[in-house]
Design a protein around this motif. Structure first.
Motif, short mmCIF file in Angstrom:
data_model
loop_
_atom_site.label_atom_id
_atom_site.label_comp_id
_atom_site.label_asym_id
_atom_site.label_seq_id
_atom_site.Cartn_x
_atom_site.Cartn_y
_atom_site.Cartn_z
N HIS A 199 -54.06 19.82 38.97
CA HIS A 199 -54.05 21.22 38.50
C HIS A 199 -54.34 21.30 37.00
CE1 HIS A 199 -52.95 23.58 41.99
NE2 HIS A 199 -52.17 22.59 42.36
N ARG A 200 -53.74 20.38 36.25
CA ARG A 200 -53.97 20.45 34.79
C ARG A 200 -55.43 20.14 34.45
NH1 ARG A 200 -48.54 19.10 35.01
NH2 ARG A 200 -48.89 16.87 35.25
N LEU A 201 -56.00 19.16 35.13
CA LEU A 201 -57.43 18.87 34.91
C LEU A 201 -58.28 20.04 35.38
CD1 LEU A 201 -57.44 15.18 36.21
CD2 LEU A 201 -57.92 15.90 33.86
N GLY A 202 -57.95 20.56 36.55
CA GLY A 202 -58.75 21.63 37.14
C GLY A 202 -58.70 22.91 36.32
N ALA A 203 -57.52 23.30 35.90
CA ALA A 203 -57.38 24.58 35.17
C ALA A 203 -58.07 24.53 33.82
CB ALA A 203 -55.90 24.92 35.00
N GLN A 204 -58.14 23.33 33.25
CA GLN A 204 -58.65 23.24 31.87
C GLN A 204 -60.06 22.68 31.79
OE1 GLN A 204 -54.87 22.51 29.14
NE2 GLN A 204 -54.65 21.38 31.06
N ALA A 205 -60.68 22.43 32.95
CA ALA A 205 -61.99 21.76 32.96
C ALA A 205 -63.10 22.62 32.35
CB ALA A 205 -62.38 21.39 34.39
N ASP A 206 -63.00 23.93 32.46
CA ASP A 206 -64.12 24.78 32.06
C ASP A 206 -63.81 25.66 30.85
OD1 ASP A 206 -66.21 24.45 34.39
OD2 ASP A 206 -64.21 24.48 35.28
N GLY A 207 -62.66 25.41 30.21
CA GLY A 207 -62.30 26.22 29.05
C GLY A 207 -61.96 27.66 29.41
N LEU A 208 -61.62 27.90 30.66
CA LEU A 208 -61.33 29.27 31.09
C LEU A 208 -59.86 29.63 30.89
CD1 LEU A 208 -63.37 29.18 34.43
CD2 LEU A 208 -63.98 30.41 32.34
N PHE A 209 -59.00 28.63 30.95
CA PHE A 209 -57.55 28.89 30.86
C PHE A 209 -56.94 28.08 29.73
CE2 PHE A 209 -58.52 29.76 35.32
CZ PHE A 209 -57.78 30.92 35.57
N GLU A 210 -55.92 28.69 29.10
CA GLU A 210 -55.15 27.99 28.09
C GLU A 210 -53.78 27.71 28.68
OE1 GLU A 210 -55.16 30.28 24.49
OE2 GLU A 210 -53.18 29.46 23.96
N PHE A 211 -53.33 26.49 28.60
CA PHE A 211 -52.03 26.10 29.17
C PHE A 211 -50.93 26.66 28.25
CE2 PHE A 211 -49.46 22.16 30.76
CZ PHE A 211 -48.69 22.99 31.57
N SER A 212 -50.32 27.80 28.65
CA SER A 212 -49.48 28.56 27.74
C SER A 212 -47.99 28.49 28.04
CB SER A 212 -49.89 30.04 27.78
OG SER A 212 -51.27 30.17 27.53
N ALA A 213 -47.61 28.22 29.29
CA ALA A 213 -46.19 28.25 29.64
C ALA A 213 -45.95 27.32 30.82
CB ALA A 213 -45.76 29.67 30.00
N ALA A 214 -44.73 26.79 30.90
CA ALA A 214 -44.47 25.85 32.01
C ALA A 214 -42.99 25.68 32.27
CB ALA A 214 -45.08 24.49 31.68
N ALA A 215 -42.67 25.40 33.55
CA ALA A 215 -41.35 24.91 33.97
C ALA A 215 -41.68 23.79 34.96
CB ALA A 215 -40.55 26.03 34.63
N LEU A 216 -41.86 22.60 34.44
CA LEU A 216 -42.57 21.56 35.19
C LEU A 216 -41.70 20.70 36.10
CD1 LEU A 216 -44.98 20.20 32.41
CD2 LEU A 216 -45.55 21.73 34.29
N ASP A 217 -40.39 20.72 35.86
CA ASP A 217 -39.59 19.69 36.54
C ASP A 217 -38.28 20.30 37.05
OD1 ASP A 217 -39.85 16.35 36.07
OD2 ASP A 217 -37.94 17.11 36.84
#
Ligand code: NAI
Length: 377
Positions: A21-39
């Motif tokens: 997901h992290r690779l996919g969401a950020q592959a094209d510069g369309l999304f900025e990883f802005s918030a998370a609750a990962l664990d």
């Protein structure tokens, strides 16, 4: 064009699907990883999110804190990915949709058909997008197959045969390993093991390429390792609304098969074959003609396959870029451009109905049953 803001729940350090997901969401510069609750462990989740570049005040300890924190921000997230274990999907997805945030939910979308129908209704009512990560449908050559079927290039589809069978839970001496055991324990996995885990990808693919919906099915389930309550092998026969005959085999004890996901679509004037272990090629045979290999990136592909081919011909494109294609279509959809290949909550609830129907059918010695969710009957 400003980037959309993206958040993620689950997919913490060491998780299986998080990196894709992290690779996919950020592959094209369309999304900025802005918030998370990962664990599920708040401190580990906060720490890992910051290591990945999320600001400290948006690296949350759990999803409730993330929802409360994001809901009223002017720069709140446009999209959240739910990549937690299955039993939590419904509650989290519903809460974010109701807060006006688009969702990409991992499969299976919910545990029950009723919950699935509720998600469809909530998405409709709120006007938010609820996508489901049937990411194999976003490989370019799968899109090519669907476009060829739609263009009549293999005629009316008579038969679909698909497998999603691997051997990674085939070692009976490893059956008590906690990472394996929960998948066959109804308290953790729900009503179905292997069919709900992998079989629904294959069933979705059958619908996706043949452009039709599963109407009825008959299932045979087996727990080949005696300590397992849920099935580790299933054979499902099905019929689609347009009359297409379907055959699906899914297994986790097929030692020697690795990823083991493939599909063949047989029409009146030709056949197609695609396998996830060779995703760049689509094999096409016209009736009475020679078998041909259609390659990702070559000239003359259908528009959707061309659009989603990323790197030059013959360079491998793999799983994370298929996930990236889902995020591309989602970004377009969030900006108002409809992408008809994007799997949504309707696909999610159809899968849940198929799972519950297969369980019921297997208990009745393979009786044929209506596999559609009540809202689509
Ligand atoms: P995993 O067990 O490897 O990782 C789960 C992650 O979620 C862990 O980091 C855990 O700490 C975190 N987590 C658990 N509960 C949480 C909570 N309440 N809040 C925040 N984080 C929480 O699981 P895996 O294999 O990554 O699966 C996750 C989901 O993705 C499942 O629904 C699975 O079916 C789906 N999946 C989909 C695939 C696909 O091809 N689309 C492939 C693999 C998994």
């Amino acid at each position: 064009m400003t980037k959309l803001k993206w958040g993620m729940i689950g997919g913490g350090e060491g998780s299986q699907i998080g990196p894709a997901h992290r690779l996919g969401a950020q592959a094209d510069g369309l999304f900025e990883f802005s918030a998370a609750a990962l664990d599920h462990r708040p401190e580990q989740g906060r720490e890992y999110a910051q290591r990945l570049g999320v600001a400290a005040d948006r690296a949350y300890g759990d999803w409730q804190e993330m929802l409360a924190g994001e809901k009223h921000r002017e720069d709140r997230i446009d999209l959240v990915t739910v990549a937690t274990p299955n039993a939590t999907h419904f509650e989290i997805t519903k809460a974010f949709l109701e807060a006006g945030i688009n969702v990409l939910c991992e499969k299976p979308m919910t545990m029950t058909v009723e919950e699935g129908e509720e998600i469809v209704r909530v998405a409709e009512k709120t006007g938010q997008i609820c996508a489901v990560n049937y990411c194999y449908s976003a490989y370019p050559m799968v899109r090519q197959a669907r476009a060829m079927v739609r263009a009549g290039e293999i005629g009316k589809v008579r038969l679909v045969v698909t497998n999603f069978s691997h051997g990674h839970h085939g070692d009976a001496t490893d059956a008590d390993n906690p990472r394996v055991r929960w998948r066959y324990d109804p308290a953790m996995a729900g009503v179905s093991g292997q069919f709900a885990d992998c079989g629904i990808h294959a069933l979705h693919m059958a619908s996706f390429i043949s452009d039709d919906e599963v109407e009825t099915l008959s299932a045979d389930f087996a727990s080949t390792i005696a300590s397992r309550e849920l099935e580790d092998d299933a054979m499902v026969n099905f019929r689609m609304s347009g009359g297409t005959v379907g055959r699906l085999w899914t297994s986790s004890v097929a030692i020697g098969r690795q990823h083991g996901f493939d599909i063949q679509v047989f029409g009146e004037t030709g056949g197609l074959r695609w396998a996830s272990e060779q995703p760049n090629q689509l094999i096409y045979t016209p009736v009475g003609g020679r078998t041909q290999i259609i390659e990702k990136g070559e000239g003359g592909l259908h528009e959707d396959a061309q659009r989603l081919s990323r790197v030059a011909i013959a360079h491998p494109e793999g799983f994370p870029l298929a996930v990236a294609n889902i995020y591309c279509d989602l970004a377009d959809a969030i900006r108002g451009e409809t992408r008809d290949g994007l799997p949504t909550a309707s696909d999610g609830v159809r899968s849940m109905a198929a799972v519950h129907t297969a369980v019921a059918s297997a208990k009745e010695n393979g009786a044929w049953m209506d596999a559609r969710p009540p809202i689509f009957r």
